[in-house]
Scaffold this motif. Structure first.
Motif, PDB file in Angstrom:
ATOM      1  N   GLU A  52       0.834  -1.213   0.000  1.00 14.05           N
ATOM      2  CA  GLU A  52       0.000   0.000   0.000  1.00 14.05           C
ATOM      3  C   GLU A  52       0.864   1.257   0.000  1.00 14.05           C
ATOM      4  O   GLU A  52       0.532   2.244  -0.664  1.00 14.05           O
ATOM      5  CB  GLU A  52      -0.932  -0.002   1.207  1.00 14.05           C
ATOM      6  N   VAL A  53       1.971   1.219   0.732  1.00 10.74           N
ATOM      7  CA  VAL A  53       2.889   2.366   0.744  1.00 10.74           C
ATOM      8  C   VAL A  53       3.466   2.581  -0.650  1.00 10.74           C
ATOM      9  O   VAL A  53       3.579   3.720  -1.117  1.00 10.74           O
ATOM     10  CB  VAL A  53       4.003   2.191   1.797  1.00 10.74           C
ATOM     11  N   ASP A  54       3.835   1.503  -1.324  1.00 11.92           N
ATOM     12  CA  ASP A  54       4.367   1.632  -2.686  1.00 11.92           C
ATOM     13  C   ASP A  54       3.358   2.334  -3.596  1.00 11.92           C
ATOM     14  O   ASP A  54       3.727   3.210  -4.387  1.00 11.92           O
ATOM     15  CB  ASP A  54       4.727   0.259  -3.256  1.00 11.92           C
ATOM     16  N   ILE A  55       2.089   1.980  -3.469  1.00 15.55           N
ATOM     17  CA  ILE A  55       1.040   2.614  -4.273  1.00 15.55           C
ATOM     18  C   ILE A  55       0.851   4.064  -3.840  1.00 15.55           C
ATOM     19  O   ILE A  55       0.720   4.968  -4.674  1.00 15.55           O
ATOM     20  CB  ILE A  55      -0.276   1.819  -4.169  1.00 15.55           C
ATOM     21  N   HIS A  56       0.852   4.297  -2.531  1.00 12.97           N
ATOM     22  CA  HIS A  56       0.698   5.647  -1.989  1.00 12.97           C
ATOM     23  C   HIS A  56       1.788   6.589  -2.503  1.00 12.97           C
ATOM     24  O   HIS A  56       1.528   7.767  -2.764  1.00 12.97           O
ATOM     25  CB  HIS A  56       0.730   5.597  -0.453  1.00 12.97           C
ATOM     26  N   MET A  57       2.995   6.079  -2.676  1.00 11.91           N
ATOM     27  CA  MET A  57       4.118   6.917  -3.100  1.00 11.91           C
ATOM     28  C   MET A  57       3.866   7.577  -4.454  1.00 11.91           C
ATOM     29  O   MET A  57       4.415   8.637  -4.736  1.00 11.91           O
ATOM     30  CB  MET A  57       5.415   6.099  -3.148  1.00 11.91           C
ATOM     31  N   GLU A  58       3.004   6.978  -5.269  1.00  8.27           N
ATOM     32  CA  GLU A  58       2.692   7.558  -6.573  1.00  8.27           C
ATOM     33  C   GLU A  58       1.920   8.869  -6.453  1.00  8.27           C
ATOM     34  O   GLU A  58       1.972   9.706  -7.350  1.00  8.27           O
ATOM     35  CB  GLU A  58       1.884   6.562  -7.409  1.00  8.27           C
ATOM     36  N   THR A  59       1.217   9.049  -5.320  1.00 11.96           N
ATOM     37  CA  THR A  59       0.404  10.260  -5.142  1.00 11.96           C
ATOM     38  C   THR A  59       0.722  11.010  -3.847  1.00 11.96           C
ATOM     39  O   THR A  59       0.017  11.968  -3.520  1.00 11.96           O
ATOM     40  CB  THR A  59      -1.100   9.902  -5.154  1.00 11.96           C
ATOM     41  N   CYS A  60       1.750  10.610  -3.142  1.00 14.42           N
ATOM     42  CA  CYS A  60       2.084  11.269  -1.872  1.00 14.42           C
ATOM     43  C   CYS A  60       2.382  12.746  -2.111  1.00 14.42           C
ATOM     44  O   CYS A  60       3.260  13.094  -2.904  1.00 14.42           O
ATOM     45  CB  CYS A  60       3.303  10.594  -1.224  1.00 14.42           C
ATOM     46  N   PRO A  61       1.660  13.634  -1.438  1.00 16.26           N
ATOM     47  CA  PRO A  61       1.886  15.066  -1.648  1.00 16.26           C
ATOM     48  C   PRO A  61       3.264  15.532  -1.182  1.00 16.26           C
ATOM     49  O   PRO A  61       3.752  16.560  -1.637  1.00 16.26           O
ATOM     50  CB  PRO A  61       0.770  15.735  -0.835  1.00 16.26           C
ATOM     51  N   TYR A  62       3.906  14.767  -0.315  1.00 16.04           N
ATOM     52  CA  TYR A  62       5.227  15.145   0.177  1.00 16.04           C
ATOM     53  C   TYR A  62       6.345  14.764  -0.789  1.00 16.04           C
ATOM     54  O   TYR A  62       7.456  15.249  -0.671  1.00 16.04           O
ATOM     55  CB  TYR A  62       5.492  14.502   1.541  1.00 16.04           C
ATOM     56  N   GLU A  63       6.064  13.902  -1.744  1.00 17.17           N
ATOM     57  CA  GLU A  63       7.093  13.418  -2.656  1.00 17.17           C
ATOM     58  C   GLU A  63       7.711  14.557  -3.474  1.00 17.17           C
ATOM     59  O   GLU A  63       8.921  14.626  -3.632  1.00 17.17           O
ATOM     60  CB  GLU A  63       6.519  12.338  -3.583  1.00 17.17           C
ATOM     61  N   SER A  64       6.890  15.464  -3.966  1.00 16.82           N
ATOM     62  CA  SER A  64       7.402  16.533  -4.825  1.00 16.82           C
ATOM     63  C   SER A  64       8.116  17.641  -4.052  1.00 16.82           C
ATOM     64  O   SER A  64       8.881  18.399  -4.643  1.00 16.82           O
ATOM     65  CB  SER A  64       6.273  17.129  -5.661  1.00 16.82           C
ATOM     66  N   ILE A  65       7.881  17.732  -2.744  1.00 15.07           N
ATOM     67  CA  ILE A  65       8.511  18.819  -1.966  1.00 15.07           C
ATOM     68  C   ILE A  65       9.484  18.305  -0.916  1.00 15.07           C
ATOM     69  O   ILE A  65       9.999  19.092  -0.123  1.00 15.07           O
ATOM     70  CB  ILE A  65       7.436  19.707  -1.299  1.00 15.07           C
ATOM     71  N   LYS A  66       9.791  17.001  -0.922  1.00 21.29           N
ATOM     72  CA  LYS A  66      10.637  16.454   0.139  1.00 21.29           C
ATOM     73  C   LYS A  66      12.025  17.071   0.148  1.00 21.29           C
ATOM     74  O   LYS A  66      12.594  17.302   1.210  1.00 21.29           O
ATOM     75  CB  LYS A  66      10.704  14.939   0.063  1.00 21.29           C
ATOM     76  N   GLY A  67      12.589  17.364  -1.005  1.00 21.78           N
ATOM     77  CA  GLY A  67      13.919  17.986  -1.057  1.00 21.78           C
ATOM     78  C   GLY A  67      13.924  19.333  -0.356  1.00 21.78           C
ATOM     79  O   GLY A  67      14.821  19.644   0.433  1.00 21.78           O
ATOM     80  N   PHE A  68      12.921  20.150  -0.623  1.00 24.06           N
ATOM     81  CA  PHE A  68      12.790  21.443   0.039  1.00 24.06           C
ATOM     82  C   PHE A  68      12.642  21.276   1.541  1.00 24.06           C
ATOM     83  O   PHE A  68      13.282  21.971   2.324  1.00 24.06           O
ATOM     84  CB  PHE A  68      11.588  22.215  -0.520  1.00 24.06           C
ATOM     85  N   LEU A  69      11.796  20.328   1.962  1.00 24.70           N
ATOM     86  CA  LEU A  69      11.561  20.134   3.396  1.00 24.70           C
ATOM     87  C   LEU A  69      12.802  19.659   4.129  1.00 24.70           C
ATOM     88  O   LEU A  69      13.053  20.077   5.258  1.00 24.70           O
ATOM     89  CB  LEU A  69      10.397  19.157   3.613  1.00 24.70           C
ATOM     90  N   VAL A  70      13.583  18.796   3.517  1.00 25.11           N
ATOM     91  CA  VAL A  70      14.826  18.325   4.142  1.00 25.11           C
ATOM     92  C   VAL A  70      15.772  19.503   4.353  1.00 25.11           C
ATOM     93  O   VAL A  70      16.325  19.672   5.439  1.00 25.11           O
ATOM     94  CB  VAL A  70      15.489  17.215   3.294  1.00 25.11           C
TER      95      VAL A  70
END
Length: 75
Positions: A52-70
């Motif tokens: 389920e996490v693998d599927i979630h990663m396709e639409t996780c809102p944090y995926e596109s901004i994770k670099g900025f957040l780190v």
């Protein structure tokens, strides 16, 4: 050697189920219901099975901004 041995016993870090052989933890991850999103350290609260996490990663809102957040969290 024991710290990296595939045949050492280990419990699941998410649900504490086990013990499993370390080499079998990835198989357990597929069915474990307490796997956090890979972006949990930057704020995503999603939890589900590994599949389920693998599927979630396709639409996780944090995926596109994770670099900025780190970078932001390091400052």
């Amino acid at each position: 050697h024991e710290a990296v041995c595939d045949y050492a016993l280990s419990s699941c870090p998410n649900c504490n189920e086990g013990p499993f052989l370390r080499k079998d933890l990835l198989k357990h991850r597929v069915v474990c219901k307490r796997c956090p999103c890979l972006n949990s350290r930057v704020g995503c609260g999603y939890v589900g099975s590994g599949k389920e996490v693998d599927i979630h990663m396709e639409t996780c809102p944090y995926e596109s901004i994770k670099g900025f957040l780190v970078i932001h969290n390091q400052q």
